[in-house]
Design a protein around this motif. Sequence first.
Motif, PDB file in Angstrom:
ATOM      1  N   ARG A 234       0.840  -1.073  -0.193  1.00 28.86           N
ATOM      2  CA  ARG A 234      -0.022   0.007   0.066  1.00 28.86           C
ATOM      3  C   ARG A 234       0.852   1.212   0.142  1.00 28.86           C
ATOM      4  O   ARG A 234       1.776   1.296   0.646  1.00 28.86           O
ATOM      5  N   ALA A 235       0.363   2.197  -0.796  1.00 30.97           N
ATOM      6  CA  ALA A 235       1.261   3.357  -0.945  1.00 30.97           C
ATOM      7  C   ALA A 235       0.667   4.678  -0.401  1.00 30.97           C
ATOM      8  O   ALA A 235       1.162   5.797  -0.323  1.00 30.97           O
ATOM      9  N   VAL A 236      -0.584   4.511  -0.089  1.00 28.31           N
ATOM     10  CA  VAL A 236      -1.576   5.808   0.230  1.00 28.31           C
ATOM     11  C   VAL A 236      -2.028   5.339   1.578  1.00 28.31           C
ATOM     12  O   VAL A 236      -2.256   4.207   1.800  1.00 28.31           O
ATOM     13  N   ASN A 237      -2.712   6.542   2.013  1.00 27.65           N
ATOM     14  CA  ASN A 237      -3.510   6.336   3.374  1.00 27.65           C
ATOM     15  C   ASN A 237      -4.615   7.350   3.557  1.00 27.65           C
ATOM     16  O   ASN A 237      -4.676   8.422   2.749  1.00 27.65           O
ATOM     17  N   LEU A 238      -5.641   7.128   4.477  1.00 26.23           N
ATOM     18  CA  LEU A 238      -6.474   8.107   4.773  1.00 26.23           C
ATOM     19  C   LEU A 238      -6.112   9.622   4.927  1.00 26.23           C
ATOM     20  O   LEU A 238      -5.089   9.983   5.740  1.00 26.23           O
ATOM     21  N   GLY A 239      -6.656  10.582   4.294  1.00 26.96           N
ATOM     22  CA  GLY A 239      -6.432  12.019   4.451  1.00 26.96           C
ATOM     23  C   GLY A 239      -5.148  12.378   3.187  1.00 26.96           C
ATOM     24  O   GLY A 239      -5.011  13.781   3.359  1.00 26.96           O
ATOM     25  N   GLN A 240      -4.920  11.642   2.699  1.00 26.98           N
ATOM     26  CA  GLN A 240      -3.617  11.986   1.659  1.00 26.98           C
ATOM     27  C   GLN A 240      -4.242  12.488   0.516  1.00 26.98           C
ATOM     28  O   GLN A 240      -5.248  11.992  -0.203  1.00 26.98           O
ATOM     29  N   PHE A 241      -3.841  13.619  -0.116  1.00 31.84           N
ATOM     30  CA  PHE A 241      -4.153  14.163  -1.446  1.00 31.84           C
ATOM     31  C   PHE A 241      -3.511  13.377  -2.453  1.00 31.84           C
ATOM     32  O   PHE A 241      -2.215  12.963  -2.452  1.00 31.84           O
ATOM     33  N   ILE A 242      -3.963  12.901  -3.545  1.00 34.93           N
ATOM     34  CA  ILE A 242      -3.453  12.161  -4.769  1.00 34.93           C
ATOM     35  C   ILE A 242      -3.897  13.010  -6.073  1.00 34.93           C
ATOM     36  O   ILE A 242      -4.957  13.556  -5.890  1.00 34.93           O
ATOM     37  N   SER A 243      -3.084  12.388  -6.865  1.00 39.42           N
ATOM     38  CA  SER A 243      -3.296  13.361  -8.310  1.00 39.42           C
ATOM     39  C   SER A 243      -3.586  12.068  -9.228  1.00 39.42           C
ATOM     40  O   SER A 243      -3.413  11.019  -8.903  1.00 39.42           O
ATOM     41  N   ARG A 244      -3.987  12.396 -10.541  1.00 37.02           N
ATOM     42  CA  ARG A 244      -4.152  11.545 -11.509  1.00 37.02           C
ATOM     43  C   ARG A 244      -2.808  10.899 -11.713  1.00 37.02           C
ATOM     44  O   ARG A 244      -1.767  11.514 -11.875  1.00 37.02           O
ATOM     45  N   GLY A 245      -2.835   9.591 -11.698  1.00 42.41           N
ATOM     46  CA  GLY A 245      -1.595   8.618 -11.918  1.00 42.41           C
ATOM     47  C   GLY A 245      -0.838   8.272 -10.670  1.00 42.41           C
ATOM     48  O   GLY A 245       0.084   7.493 -10.788  1.00 42.41           O
ATOM     49  N   THR A 246      -1.410   8.503  -9.638  1.00 40.31           N
ATOM     50  CA  THR A 246      -0.649   8.218  -8.332  1.00 40.31           C
ATOM     51  C   THR A 246      -1.043   6.797  -8.210  1.00 40.31           C
ATOM     52  O   THR A 246      -2.174   6.273  -8.454  1.00 40.31           O
ATOM     53  N   VAL A 247      -0.046   5.878  -7.892  1.00 36.64           N
ATOM     54  CA  VAL A 247      -0.021   4.435  -7.422  1.00 36.64           C
ATOM     55  C   VAL A 247      -0.459   4.219  -6.149  1.00 36.64           C
ATOM     56  O   VAL A 247       0.071   4.873  -5.188  1.00 36.64           O
ATOM     57  N   LEU A 248      -1.544   3.716  -5.742  1.00 35.78           N
ATOM     58  CA  LEU A 248      -2.327   3.503  -4.465  1.00 35.78           C
ATOM     59  C   LEU A 248      -1.761   2.293  -3.956  1.00 35.78           C
ATOM     60  O   LEU A 248      -1.753   2.105  -2.743  1.00 35.78           O
ATOM     61  N   GLY A 249      -1.548   1.299  -4.544  1.00 36.70           N
ATOM     62  CA  GLY A 249      -0.993  -0.129  -4.120  1.00 36.70           C
ATOM     63  C   GLY A 249      -0.954  -1.173  -5.052  1.00 36.70           C
ATOM     64  O   GLY A 249      -1.021  -1.105  -6.316  1.00 36.70           O
ATOM     65  N   ASN A 250      -0.268  -2.501  -4.737  1.00 36.77           N
ATOM     66  CA  ASN A 250      -0.448  -3.470  -5.421  1.00 36.77           C
ATOM     67  C   ASN A 250      -1.198  -4.459  -4.976  1.00 36.77           C
ATOM     68  O   ASN A 250      -0.874  -5.097  -4.066  1.00 36.77           O
TER      69      ASN A 250
END
Length: 400
Positions: free
Chosen positions: A194-210
């Motif tokens: 996992r590469a993201v978590n709650l409250g994090q700002f992400i943009s188009r193309g961000t890898v969230l996990g595998n």
Amino acid sequence: MTPKQLKIILPLAILAVAIVLMMLLKQGRQPAEQREDLPTGVLVDTITSQQESLIYRVSSQGTVRPKLMTNLVSEVNGRITEVSPNFVEGGFFAAGELLVKVEQDDYLTAVKAAEANLARATAALEEERARVRVAEEEWASFTDGLAPELGLRRPQLARELANVRSAEAELERAVRDLSRTEIRAPYAGLLQSRAVNLGQFISRGTVLGNILGTDLAEIRLPLSDHDLAFMRLPGPDNPNYPAVELSAVVAGQLQQWQGKLVRTEGVLDERSRVIYAVVQVEDPYQLQRPGDSPLRFGRFVQANIEGIASGAVFRVPRNLLRPGNQLLLVDADNKLEFRTVQVQRTDERYAYISAGLSDGEHLAVSALPNPLAGMQVRLGRVNGEWQEVDSTSQTAQAGD
């Protein structure tokens, strides 16, 4: 008695006593025990050859990997407002399950704006259609000739129709972007990282996990040309999938799983000169059958692939096969014989003899330091059982 007489009588008395004692000892001695001559030749344990028909098993090994492996990537921008409890490393999830949710306020606003734009375009189209009908009626009231396109407002009608279609496309895009704020699992699986978590700002193309699919596992097995000679690979002329037995030691215990060989990669590896076959195992984590041992991704397993039928062969322990494809036999006269045989195949435990042996022949299994052809031997154990030999032979064997 004078001293002179004593010197003569005393030696004679001692000699007489010695003669009497020697006679007594001779009479009390037991006769020597007569022993029969022991048979000559060392004891040799043997096994008897037996012809049989069997199905060859081809051995290989490989690492368990998922058939499906995907990087989850965001298609929208925004702040993460919700994360599934299963969106953790090692967490299992079902197909279509919500994993991550992005803030939707801006996308809901975009949908409303697109709906309003479509409503305006639709109203303008209906208004233009009314004008077209009025223009057609007015033209018909004045003349019966063919009316020009511009006079009947056909270009204006086409423009309003195009505006409606453009507004519909904008609404579809807005709805699609809104749906992408909910990132769902494309298939049943588990989260590897996992590469993201709650409250994090992400943009188009961000890898969230595998994520890894848990419906099917695959194992790549290297096979040599020699292995291919004893098995039939699946293909257009052979729709049957060979059964494969997988095994590994897990927590000190041997575990087994069943799979099937479904395809080959079709190209020889340039370095190792082997071809890779692919084995599939359904439900490797046993999610549909709780209680069974799971076949985890990344585990190294041994594989036994069902091969072709062998016909009539002799299966002998591989350690009995000597250089030059020779076997050491004991003939009918209990003499050693070196026999050259034709070996069809060998594996880790056995050699499979296709010619050069007959049923019931004795194969020497004892370790002989310097065996010579024609050496006289005696049969000891045959197939693990003692033969009927005399007691002296058994005593000699026990003494050895």
